[in-house]
Design a protein around this motif. Structure first.
Motif, PDB file in Angstrom:
ATOM      1  N   LEU A  34       5.344   1.879   8.042  1.00  0.00           N
ATOM      2  CA  LEU A  34       4.937   3.057   7.285  1.00  0.00           C
ATOM      3  C   LEU A  34       4.066   3.955   8.156  1.00  0.00           C
ATOM      4  O   LEU A  34       3.424   3.484   9.095  1.00  0.00           O
ATOM      5  N   PRO A  35       4.016   5.261   7.863  1.00  0.00           N
ATOM      6  CA  PRO A  35       3.161   6.169   8.647  1.00  0.00           C
ATOM      7  C   PRO A  35       1.708   5.715   8.596  1.00  0.00           C
ATOM      8  O   PRO A  35       1.189   5.338   7.538  1.00  0.00           O
ATOM      9  N   ARG A  36       1.058   5.736   9.756  1.00  0.00           N
ATOM     10  CA  ARG A  36      -0.342   5.319   9.823  1.00  0.00           C
ATOM     11  C   ARG A  36      -1.257   6.491   9.470  1.00  0.00           C
ATOM     12  O   ARG A  36      -0.999   7.632   9.881  1.00  0.00           O
ATOM     13  N   PRO A  37      -2.316   6.216   8.728  1.00  0.00           N
ATOM     14  CA  PRO A  37      -3.262   7.291   8.391  1.00  0.00           C
ATOM     15  C   PRO A  37      -3.848   7.931   9.646  1.00  0.00           C
ATOM     16  O   PRO A  37      -4.002   7.276  10.681  1.00  0.00           O
ATOM     17  N   ALA A  38      -4.172   9.202   9.545  1.00  0.00           N
ATOM     18  CA  ALA A  38      -4.765   9.916  10.674  1.00  0.00           C
ATOM     19  C   ALA A  38      -6.070   9.242  11.078  1.00  0.00           C
ATOM     20  O   ALA A  38      -6.884   8.858  10.237  1.00  0.00           O
ATOM     21  N   GLY A  39      -6.240   9.088  12.372  1.00  0.00           N
ATOM     22  CA  GLY A  39      -7.453   8.486  12.890  1.00  0.00           C
ATOM     23  C   GLY A  39      -7.385   6.982  13.044  1.00  0.00           C
ATOM     24  O   GLY A  39      -8.247   6.394  13.691  1.00  0.00           O
ATOM     25  N   ARG A  40      -6.371   6.352  12.442  1.00  0.00           N
ATOM     26  CA  ARG A  40      -6.250   4.895  12.576  1.00  0.00           C
ATOM     27  C   ARG A  40      -5.687   4.569  13.949  1.00  0.00           C
ATOM     28  O   ARG A  40      -4.762   5.233  14.441  1.00  0.00           O
ATOM     29  N   GLU A  41      -6.223   3.549  14.563  1.00  0.00           N
ATOM     30  CA  GLU A  41      -5.808   3.175  15.911  1.00  0.00           C
ATOM     31  C   GLU A  41      -4.313   2.866  15.966  1.00  0.00           C
ATOM     32  O   GLU A  41      -3.790   2.115  15.135  1.00  0.00           O
ATOM     33  N   GLN A  42      -3.637   3.488  16.907  1.00  0.00           N
ATOM     34  CA  GLN A  42      -2.206   3.245  17.079  1.00  0.00           C
ATOM     35  C   GLN A  42      -1.985   1.942  17.839  1.00  0.00           C
ATOM     36  O   GLN A  42      -2.619   1.696  18.862  1.00  0.00           O
ATOM     37  N   GLN A  43      -1.104   1.129  17.330  1.00  0.00           N
ATOM     38  CA  GLN A  43      -0.792  -0.147  17.953  1.00  0.00           C
ATOM     39  C   GLN A  43       0.666  -0.166  18.381  1.00  0.00           C
ATOM     40  O   GLN A  43       1.465   0.647  17.908  1.00  0.00           O
ATOM     41  N   LEU A  85      12.759   4.737  -1.517  1.00  0.00           N
ATOM     42  CA  LEU A  85      12.033   3.478  -1.653  1.00  0.00           C
ATOM     43  C   LEU A  85      11.422   3.107  -0.298  1.00  0.00           C
ATOM     44  O   LEU A  85      11.845   2.157   0.353  1.00  0.00           O
ATOM     45  N   PRO A  86      10.406   3.841   0.157  1.00  0.00           N
ATOM     46  CA  PRO A  86       9.882   3.627   1.507  1.00  0.00           C
ATOM     47  C   PRO A  86       9.284   2.245   1.737  1.00  0.00           C
ATOM     48  O   PRO A  86       9.478   1.652   2.800  1.00  0.00           O
ATOM     49  N   PHE A  87       8.532   1.716   0.752  1.00  0.00           N
ATOM     50  CA  PHE A  87       7.951   0.399   0.999  1.00  0.00           C
ATOM     51  C   PHE A  87       9.009  -0.698   0.925  1.00  0.00           C
ATOM     52  O   PHE A  87       8.945  -1.682   1.670  1.00  0.00           O
ATOM     53  N   LEU A  88       9.973  -0.551   0.042  1.00  0.00           N
ATOM     54  CA  LEU A  88      11.081  -1.511   0.005  1.00  0.00           C
ATOM     55  C   LEU A  88      11.783  -1.537   1.357  1.00  0.00           C
ATOM     56  O   LEU A  88      12.097  -2.614   1.888  1.00  0.00           O
ATOM     57  N   ASP A  89      12.038  -0.362   1.940  1.00  0.00           N
ATOM     58  CA  ASP A  89      12.675  -0.302   3.258  1.00  0.00           C
ATOM     59  C   ASP A  89      11.790  -0.938   4.324  1.00  0.00           C
ATOM     60  O   ASP A  89      12.279  -1.644   5.216  1.00  0.00           O
ATOM     61  N   ALA A  90      10.485  -0.691   4.250  1.00  0.00           N
ATOM     62  CA  ALA A  90       9.558  -1.290   5.220  1.00  0.00           C
ATOM     63  C   ALA A  90       9.578  -2.814   5.098  1.00  0.00           C
ATOM     64  O   ALA A  90       9.578  -3.531   6.105  1.00  0.00           O
ATOM     65  N   PHE A  91       9.579  -3.303   3.877  1.00  0.00           N
ATOM     66  CA  PHE A  91       9.646  -4.748   3.626  1.00  0.00           C
ATOM     67  C   PHE A  91      10.918  -5.329   4.254  1.00  0.00           C
ATOM     68  O   PHE A  91      10.877  -6.347   4.959  1.00  0.00           O
TER      69      PHE A  91
END
Length: 499
Positions: free
Chosen positions: A392-401, A325-331
């Protein structure tokens, strides 16, 4: 050769004004003192001083320093002796306030009682207890009754903790009238009052809150003593079997030749394990449910994930499902970052140590601001925003914050990391999955925000909701909430530490 600048002393650190004699006692004696410390940290920086009567304390909010403190416990830092003394005085000084060899021995026993194998064997009982909570909430929904979320979840965690740690099922979720949970909930606020006092006045004259605390402790001692007697009788009737829970393991240790574990010690250890397991997990779940109601789009995405995993069942059916349950864990991570039940820690130094150019002599008392570190912009982009997407893992190419996971310590870190964290997360996932599958949430007063109240741990005050039954044949109209929608929601609603 340049000379090294002399180290600053705690008395030279900046800090807010406090009147003579009492210092900042009145400003920090309420149930929201943690918010005051966080406001002062914003103004006075990563190290500042406060006074409680004649005692000088240093407040620490620098991430690197906090990390070092957690990693060097218990050899270089210990819990503030006032905290330990107050627990000891009422006879509840166990693993979470113990130090030295006492802590090491107790931790080994608790870790064994909460091992992954034990949790796997315990999962059927956790499912049954979750089903009780579902029935309780279904009855409330059918009667259109307002649900006291904290109280119900506290009953749930009492049932779970006593079954796993003591092999006893109190069934407080379905028991009418006085239950052990009603007495447990009085201990935290009573102790909180005693932490911020100039002297232990209750030893001379007890005020009504002190008498209420004493009565609650007496009931807890009677309940635990009865459990210990029953467990001894069970073990005597079944010799040769190894310990199956925490209490049996402690009794085995107590009966060894040369053991210095007394009956009073046994009562203290078991009482504190029950108290800790009840408060921390139930209040964490309560904050999560509060955010489910506050951010319905994010809740819909959690529901969509749960539906896809467990349908047509009404809740988690296997232990393995809890780890998918990755999004539940992220929440949950995002809620625990913003609303940790332990936003700070009261510690003291066991040796002379340097912090950011300041020499802290042995015995220096510290307040370590854990939540403040986790909401700083340099550690988490938009640190005061609710945004589960950050986990959650960020899509490739999305700016890392900025996303410094080490600044997020809801269960502590280092050698004294909470041994019950796996059990707590399993309870959270199981209850939240059941909630998603079976109920809709309806705030009683949409405009009212649950306030933070400290009573040893941080709880939401007056968290009341109405629950509506949900058809299990449908994932709900908002079941397909997109990642973009959830992220945008977090960006539009700012939630600072005082929200």
């Amino acid at each position: 050769m340049t000379k090294r600048q002399p180290l600053t002393q705690p008395r030279d650190l900046p800090g807010p004004y406090g009147p003579p004699l009492i210092g900042h006692l009145l400003q920090l004696s309420g149930e929201q003192f943690h918010l005051t410390l966080e406001r002062w940290a914003e103004r006075y920086g990563p190290l500042f001083q406060i006074r409680l009567g004649r005692s000088r304390l240093v407040v620490v909010s620098d991430h690197g320093t906090v990390q070092r403190i957690l990693e060097q416990r218990p050899q270089s830092f210990r819990r503030n002796r006032v905290v330990e003394d107050r627990f000891t005085e009422i006879g509840i000084n166990g693993l979470f306030t113990a130090e030295g060899e006492d802590w090491r021995q107790q931790r080994r026993t608790v870790v064994a009682a909460l091992s992954r194998t034990r949790l796997a064997n315990f999962f059927p009982k956790l499912k049954a207890t979750t089903a009780r909570l579902q029935r309780r909430w279904a009855a409330a929904a059918d009667g259109n009754h307002v649900v006291d979320i904290c109280r119900d979840l506290t009953r749930f965690t009492v049932d779970v903790t006593m079954q796993l740690a003591f092999g006893v099922d109190p069934n407080t979720l379905e028991t009418p009238g006085p239950v052990i949970q009603q007495h447990l909930e009085k201990i935290g606020p009573g102790l909180q009052r005693r932490f911020f006092t100039l002297f232990p006045y209750w030893r001379l004259v007890g005020l009504p809150p002190d008498r209420a605390l004493d009565r609650a402790v007496q009931v807890l001692e009677r309940e635990v003593a009865a459990i210990v007697r029953a467990t001894r009788e069970h073990m005597a009737a079944h010799p040769g079997h190894g310990p199956t829970n925490f209490l049996e393991a402690m009794l085995t240790i107590a009966e060894r030749e040369g053991s210095n574990l007394t009956s009073a010690d046994l009562l203290a250890h078991t009482s504190q394990l029950l108290l800790a397991g009840e408060d921390t997990t139930s209040y964490t779940m309560s904050w999560i449910v509060h955010y489910c109601a506050k951010f319905p789009e994010a809740f819909a995405r959690v529901r969509h994930e749960v539906d896809a995993l467990v349908a047509p069942a009404a809740a988690l059916d296997t232990l393995e499902q809890a780890s998918h349950l990755p999004f539940l864990d992220a929440f949950c991570n995002e809620v625990m970052r913003l609303k940790p039940v332990a936003p700070n820690m009261a510690l003291e130094t066991l040796e002379d140590t340097e912090m950011l150019g300041c020499l802290m002599p042995k015995g220096t008392k510290l307040f370590v601001l854990l939540r403040y570190v986790a909401t700083r912009e340099e550690h988490f982009a938009g640190g005061d925003r609710f945004d589960p997407e950050r986990w959650l893992p960020r899509p490739a190419g999305r700016e890392q914050q900025p996303h410094h996971a080490q600044a997020f310590v809801p269960f502590g870190a280092g050698p004294r990391i909470c041994p019950g964290r796996n059990l707590a997360m399993l309870e959270i996932r199981t209850v939240l999955a059941m909630l998603c599958r079976n109920f809709e949430l309806e705030p009683v007063s949409p405009a009212k925000e649950a306030k933070e109240k400290m009573a040893v741990v941080m709880r939401p005050d007056h968290l009341h909701l109405r629950l509506k039954r949900r058809s299990l044949n449908s994932s709900g109209p908002a079941g397909a909430a997109t990642a973009t929608g959830v992220s945008q929601l977090g960006s539009d609603r700012h939630l600072g530490p005082e929200a």
